[in-house]
Design a protein around this motif. Structure first.
Motif, PDB file in Angstrom:
ATOM      1  N   ALA A 113      36.875  48.600  28.648  1.00  0.00           N
ATOM      2  CA  ALA A 113      35.771  48.947  27.594  1.00  0.00           C
ATOM      3  C   ALA A 113      36.694  48.353  26.576  1.00  0.00           C
ATOM      4  CB  ALA A 113      35.390  49.958  27.261  1.00  0.00           C
ATOM      5  N   ALA A 114      37.785  48.438  25.853  1.00  0.00           N
ATOM      6  CA  ALA A 114      38.498  48.361  25.109  1.00  0.00           C
ATOM      7  C   ALA A 114      39.412  46.381  25.310  1.00  0.00           C
ATOM      8  CB  ALA A 114      39.783  48.887  24.843  1.00  0.00           C
ATOM      9  N   HIS A 115      39.501  46.329  26.441  1.00  0.00           N
ATOM     10  CA  HIS A 115      39.690  44.880  27.484  1.00  0.00           C
ATOM     11  C   HIS A 115      40.032  44.115  26.413  1.00  0.00           C
ATOM     12  CE1 HIS A 115      43.085  42.697  29.602  1.00  0.00           C
ATOM     13  NE2 HIS A 115      43.136  44.122  30.758  1.00  0.00           N
ATOM     14  N   GLU A 116      40.805  42.990  26.364  1.00  0.00           N
ATOM     15  CA  GLU A 116      40.311  41.925  25.283  1.00  0.00           C
ATOM     16  C   GLU A 116      39.555  40.969  26.636  1.00  0.00           C
ATOM     17  OE1 GLU A 116      40.097  38.119  23.720  1.00  0.00           O
ATOM     18  OE2 GLU A 116      41.315  38.041  25.416  1.00  0.00           O
ATOM     19  N   PRO A 117      38.477  41.218  26.004  1.00  0.00           N
ATOM     20  CA  PRO A 117      37.647  40.113  26.931  1.00  0.00           C
ATOM     21  C   PRO A 117      37.811  38.725  27.762  1.00  0.00           C
ATOM     22  CG  PRO A 117      36.575  40.413  24.864  1.00  0.00           C
ATOM     23  CD  PRO A 117      37.885  40.537  24.764  1.00  0.00           C
ATOM     24  N   GLU A 118      38.346  38.205  26.893  1.00  0.00           N
ATOM     25  CA  GLU A 118      39.055  36.802  27.385  1.00  0.00           C
ATOM     26  C   GLU A 118      40.333  36.811  28.802  1.00  0.00           C
ATOM     27  OE1 GLU A 118      40.052  33.665  25.314  1.00  0.00           O
ATOM     28  OE2 GLU A 118      38.178  33.604  23.909  1.00  0.00           O
ATOM     29  N   ALA A 119      41.466  38.109  28.377  1.00  0.00           N
ATOM     30  CA  ALA A 119      42.186  38.613  28.973  1.00  0.00           C
ATOM     31  C   ALA A 119      41.366  39.165  30.346  1.00  0.00           C
ATOM     32  CB  ALA A 119      42.742  39.085  28.380  1.00  0.00           C
ATOM     33  N   PHE A 120      40.285  39.912  30.397  1.00  0.00           N
ATOM     34  CA  PHE A 120      40.309  41.011  31.491  1.00  0.00           C
ATOM     35  C   PHE A 120      39.028  39.980  32.117  1.00  0.00           C
ATOM     36  CE2 PHE A 120      36.531  43.367  33.103  1.00  0.00           C
ATOM     37  CZ  PHE A 120      37.332  44.115  34.216  1.00  0.00           C
ATOM     38  N   ALA A 121      38.042  39.072  31.783  1.00  0.00           N
ATOM     39  CA  ALA A 121      37.483  37.761  32.289  1.00  0.00           C
ATOM     40  C   ALA A 121      38.871  37.019  33.726  1.00  0.00           C
ATOM     41  CB  ALA A 121      36.982  36.565  31.444  1.00  0.00           C
ATOM     42  N   ALA A 122      39.938  36.887  32.544  1.00  0.00           N
ATOM     43  CA  ALA A 122      40.807  36.114  32.975  1.00  0.00           C
ATOM     44  C   ALA A 122      41.993  36.604  34.645  1.00  0.00           C
ATOM     45  CB  ALA A 122      42.272  35.408  32.086  1.00  0.00           C
ATOM     46  N   LEU A 123      41.383  37.790  34.626  1.00  0.00           N
ATOM     47  CA  LEU A 123      42.356  38.913  34.976  1.00  0.00           C
ATOM     48  C   LEU A 123      40.904  39.257  36.481  1.00  0.00           C
ATOM     49  CD1 LEU A 123      43.836  41.781  35.310  1.00  0.00           C
ATOM     50  CD2 LEU A 123      42.283  42.272  35.884  1.00  0.00           C
ATOM     51  N   LEU A 124      39.716  38.540  36.300  1.00  0.00           N
ATOM     52  CA  LEU A 124      38.565  38.537  37.575  1.00  0.00           C
ATOM     53  C   LEU A 124      38.920  37.945  38.017  1.00  0.00           C
ATOM     54  CD1 LEU A 124      37.751  41.345  36.112  1.00  0.00           C
ATOM     55  CD2 LEU A 124      35.411  40.760  36.937  1.00  0.00           C
ATOM     56  N   ALA A 125      39.094  36.181  37.867  1.00  0.00           N
ATOM     57  CA  ALA A 125      39.429  35.533  38.188  1.00  0.00           C
ATOM     58  C   ALA A 125      40.408  34.378  38.843  1.00  0.00           C
ATOM     59  CB  ALA A 125      39.149  33.482  36.990  1.00  0.00           C
ATOM     60  N   GLN A 126      41.647  35.259  39.117  1.00  0.00           N
ATOM     61  CA  GLN A 126      42.307  35.061  39.063  1.00  0.00           C
ATOM     62  C   GLN A 126      42.309  34.938  40.592  1.00  0.00           C
ATOM     63  OE1 GLN A 126      45.507  37.795  39.054  1.00  0.00           O
ATOM     64  NE2 GLN A 126      45.383  37.887  36.719  1.00  0.00           N
ATOM     65  N   LYS A 127      42.974  33.930  41.324  1.00  0.00           N
ATOM     66  CA  LYS A 127      42.649  33.724  43.024  1.00  0.00           C
ATOM     67  C   LYS A 127      43.406  35.138  43.926  1.00  0.00           C
ATOM     68  CE  LYS A 127      41.145  30.189  42.975  1.00  0.00           C
ATOM     69  NZ  LYS A 127      39.829  29.794  41.788  1.00  0.00           N
ATOM     70  N   PRO A 128      42.345  35.562  44.518  1.00  0.00           N
ATOM     71  CA  PRO A 128      41.144  35.165  44.960  1.00  0.00           C
ATOM     72  C   PRO A 128      40.441  35.935  44.143  1.00  0.00           C
ATOM     73  CG  PRO A 128      42.218  37.362  46.296  1.00  0.00           C
ATOM     74  CD  PRO A 128      42.857  36.499  46.147  1.00  0.00           C
ATOM     75  N   ALA A 129      39.512  35.216  43.566  1.00  0.00           N
ATOM     76  CA  ALA A 129      38.535  35.424  42.270  1.00  0.00           C
ATOM     77  C   ALA A 129      37.910  37.727  43.159  1.00  0.00           C
ATOM     78  CB  ALA A 129      37.557  34.745  41.958  1.00  0.00           C
ATOM     79  N   VAL A 130      37.290  37.729  42.070  1.00  0.00           N
ATOM     80  CA  VAL A 130      36.301  39.163  42.517  1.00  0.00           C
ATOM     81  C   VAL A 130      35.356  39.121  42.127  1.00  0.00           C
ATOM     82  CG1 VAL A 130      35.769  41.334  41.166  1.00  0.00           C
ATOM     83  CG2 VAL A 130      38.806  40.533  40.667  1.00  0.00           C
ATOM     84  N   HIS A 131      34.544  37.481  41.831  1.00  0.00           N
ATOM     85  CA  HIS A 131      33.307  37.644  42.346  1.00  0.00           C
ATOM     86  C   HIS A 131      33.340  35.965  41.854  1.00  0.00           C
ATOM     87  CE1 HIS A 131      28.458  37.694  41.463  1.00  0.00           C
ATOM     88  NE2 HIS A 131      28.717  39.326  41.790  1.00  0.00           N
ATOM     89  N   ARG A 132      31.804  35.766  42.492  1.00  0.00           N
ATOM     90  CA  ARG A 132      32.382  34.418  42.101  1.00  0.00           C
ATOM     91  C   ARG A 132      31.547  33.652  41.101  1.00  0.00           C
ATOM     92  NH1 ARG A 132      27.075  33.037  45.902  1.00  0.00           N
ATOM     93  NH2 ARG A 132      28.512  33.075  47.705  1.00  0.00           N
ATOM     94  N   TYR A 133      31.216  34.432  40.443  1.00  0.00           N
ATOM     95  CA  TYR A 133      31.280  34.213  38.382  1.00  0.00           C
ATOM     96  C   TYR A 133      31.473  35.164  37.920  1.00  0.00           C
ATOM     97  CZ  TYR A 133      27.148  31.778  40.735  1.00  0.00           C
ATOM     98  OH  TYR A 133      26.165  31.047  41.602  1.00  0.00           O
ATOM     99  N   PRO A 134      33.194  34.822  37.855  1.00  0.00           N
ATOM    100  CA  PRO A 134      34.082  36.237  37.169  1.00  0.00           C
ATOM    101  C   PRO A 134      34.220  36.119  35.716  1.00  0.00           C
ATOM    102  CG  PRO A 134      35.159  33.996  37.955  1.00  0.00           C
ATOM    103  CD  PRO A 134      34.071  34.379  38.872  1.00  0.00           C
ATOM    104  N   GLY A 135      33.570  35.226  35.151  1.00  0.00           N
ATOM    105  CA  GLY A 135      33.053  35.264  33.278  1.00  0.00           C
ATOM    106  C   GLY A 135      32.777  36.168  33.519  1.00  0.00           C
ATOM    107  N   SER A 136      31.374  36.059  33.594  1.00  0.00           N
ATOM    108  CA  SER A 136      29.849  37.427  33.599  1.00  0.00           C
ATOM    109  C   SER A 136      29.816  38.259  33.861  1.00  0.00           C
ATOM    110  CB  SER A 136      28.845  35.964  34.200  1.00  0.00           C
ATOM    111  OG  SER A 136      28.502  36.028  35.948  1.00  0.00           O
ATOM    112  N   MET A 137      30.907  38.224  35.309  1.00  0.00           N
ATOM    113  CA  MET A 137      30.681  39.884  35.872  1.00  0.00           C
ATOM    114  C   MET A 137      31.540  40.495  35.418  1.00  0.00           C
ATOM    115  SD  MET A 137      28.578  39.673  38.163  1.00  0.00           S
ATOM    116  CE  MET A 137      28.845  41.768  38.989  1.00  0.00           C
ATOM    117  N   ALA A 138      32.611  40.353  34.708  1.00  0.00           N
ATOM    118  CA  ALA A 138      33.705  40.753  33.719  1.00  0.00           C
ATOM    119  C   ALA A 138      33.441  41.346  32.488  1.00  0.00           C
ATOM    120  CB  ALA A 138      34.958  40.378  32.886  1.00  0.00           C
ATOM    121  N   GLN A 139      32.183  40.248  31.918  1.00  0.00           N
ATOM    122  CA  GLN A 139      31.601  40.464  30.605  1.00  0.00           C
ATOM    123  C   GLN A 139      30.500  41.761  31.162  1.00  0.00           C
ATOM    124  OE1 GLN A 139      28.968  37.462  29.568  1.00  0.00           O
ATOM    125  NE2 GLN A 139      28.815  38.112  26.924  1.00  0.00           N
ATOM    126  N   ARG A 140      29.672  41.482  32.428  1.00  0.00           N
ATOM    127  CA  ARG A 140      28.765  43.314  32.843  1.00  0.00           C
ATOM    128  C   ARG A 140      29.431  43.762  32.791  1.00  0.00           C
ATOM    129  NH1 ARG A 140      24.647  40.145  36.671  1.00  0.00           N
ATOM    130  NH2 ARG A 140      23.665  39.470  35.112  1.00  0.00           N
TER     131      ARG A 140
END
Length: 197
Positions: free
Chosen positions: A61-88
């Motif tokens: 919850a406290a993680h910086e949003p852009e950094a968390f989204a980047a973490l999910l987007a690293q290859k292999p991505a955690v989800h097809r839509y890593p940015g929106s799923m990071a936010q969720r």
């Protein structure tokens, strides 16, 4: 909570899902628009990238949003839509921090009825009625969380051996049955749409 789940079909990821209430919730949240195994491997991938062996709602919850989204987007991505799923995922964790002191298990720990549990799950960010019912069925069928009326609250997903969702997956054989059911449902929906034209 310490059970063996078989949702990711990956021993490390499944072990985390079976011992971590938050990982199970995050896996369920990720289970849309990607293959189920990919979705349920997500929590273990996130934990590994955060340098830990479990997920922590307050930390996420406290993680910086852009950094968390980047973490999910690293290859292999955690989800097809890593940015929106990071936010969720962050919204889910923020909700858990605000309403349950960051303890995911508290969502279902003291519920008296299936109806109450369904209401609590439906209030979680990213959990519509269907996702809430599937998770409720998973709790009842595999995690021993069975408040009065849980099967009814879970709808058709609560039926014994219905093989409609992740709630019924206990190994490769049941996984194949759930996949077959999903394909039949898609084919029926496609045929209904075609005949309606």
């Amino acid at each position: 909570m310490d059970v063996t789940l078989h949702l990711a079909q990956d021993p490390e990821a499944d072990a985390l899902l079976g011992r971590s209430p938050l990982a199970a919730l995050v896996g369920m949240l990720l289970d849309q628009q990607v293959p189920m195994g990919w979705a349920f491997k997500g929590p273990a991938t996130i934990a590994r990238r955060l340098g830990t062996d479990d997920l922590d709602a307050q930390e996420i919850a406290a993680h910086e949003p852009e950094a968390f989204a980047a973490l999910l987007a690293q290859k292999p991505a955690v989800h097809r839509y890593p940015g929106s799923m990071a936010q969720r995922i962050q919204q889910l964790c923020q909700y858990l921090v605000e309403h349950y002191d960051g303890d995911a298990e508290a969502v279902w720990k003291d519920t008296g009825t299936g109806k109450e549990l369904l209401k609590r799950l439906s209030e979680l960010p990213g959990f519509g009625k269907q996702k809430a019912q599937i998770f409720l069925a998973l709790l009842g069928k595999q995690l021993g969380v069975q408040p009065e009326g849980w099967r009814e609250a879970a709808g058709s997903y609560g039926e014994p051996e219905s093989f409609r969702s992740v709630a019924d997956i206990t190994g490769p054989e049941s996984l194949a049955k759930v996949r077959a059911h999903k394909q039949e449902t898609k084919a029926a929906a496609k045929a209904a749409k075609a005949s309606g034209r």
